[in-house]
Design a protein around this motif. Sequence first.
Motif, PDB file in Angstrom:
ATOM      1  N   LYS A  21      84.477  -2.627   8.042  1.00  0.00           N
ATOM      2  CA  LYS A  21      84.402  -1.838   6.946  1.00  0.00           C
ATOM      3  C   LYS A  21      83.090  -1.179   6.625  1.00  0.00           C
ATOM      4  O   LYS A  21      82.098  -1.919   6.923  1.00  0.00           O
ATOM      5  CB  LYS A  21      84.888  -2.335   5.756  1.00  0.00           C
ATOM      6  N   ARG A  99      90.072   4.594   9.730  1.00  0.00           N
ATOM      7  CA  ARG A  99      90.467   5.202   8.507  1.00  0.00           C
ATOM      8  C   ARG A  99      89.653   5.679   7.367  1.00  0.00           C
ATOM      9  O   ARG A  99      88.905   4.683   7.217  1.00  0.00           O
ATOM     10  CB  ARG A  99      91.604   4.345   7.899  1.00  0.00           C
ATOM     11  N   ARG A 101      88.641   5.865   4.069  1.00  0.00           N
ATOM     12  CA  ARG A 101      88.975   5.065   2.978  1.00  0.00           C
ATOM     13  C   ARG A 101      88.518   5.720   1.521  1.00  0.00           C
ATOM     14  O   ARG A 101      88.768   5.171   0.471  1.00  0.00           O
ATOM     15  CB  ARG A 101      89.091   3.729   2.902  1.00  0.00           C
ATOM     16  N   ARG A 102      87.453   6.457   1.707  1.00  0.00           N
ATOM     17  CA  ARG A 102      86.723   7.092   0.399  1.00  0.00           C
ATOM     18  C   ARG A 102      86.309   8.501   0.659  1.00  0.00           C
ATOM     19  O   ARG A 102      85.699   8.485   1.935  1.00  0.00           O
ATOM     20  CB  ARG A 102      85.711   6.039   0.092  1.00  0.00           C
TER      21      ARG A 102
END
Length: 136
Positions: A21, A99, A101-102
């Motif tokens: 992440k 992906r 995600r923010r």
Amino acid sequence: MQRLKTRPQFQAVLAGSIIAKTTHFALHRNMLETQAVPIRPGKPAAARALFSVAEMWLGAMVPKRWAKRAATRNAIKRQIYTVSADFEQQFPHAAFVVRLRRGFPRTEFISASSEQLKLSVRLEVQALMLAGATAP
């Protein structure tokens, strides 16, 4: 490197684990499934393998929720695919999804596809790929 194209492929990878992440991105991984899966439920004749080739598979998810403009979504996806091609040799034969995600703040990145946004995305995706390459 192969690209994910179908909804079942994306769903299979997202069912796997998150291996890295960053502030704006997550990297999902799932080992390759070569068994036949029906593309449309109720039609067994249309069954085929989700991942027909044992290579690295990659998909990019950039939801409208986090990037409202199509030009921004396309610029982010282009950066993801370009950077990931540089890391292809460091990853195992598995399926991956990057992906978003923010969202990136529109106050900082005013233009839909500015060079500043592309550079920021490129640096963050490089950090994500480095972290993913070292993940067990």
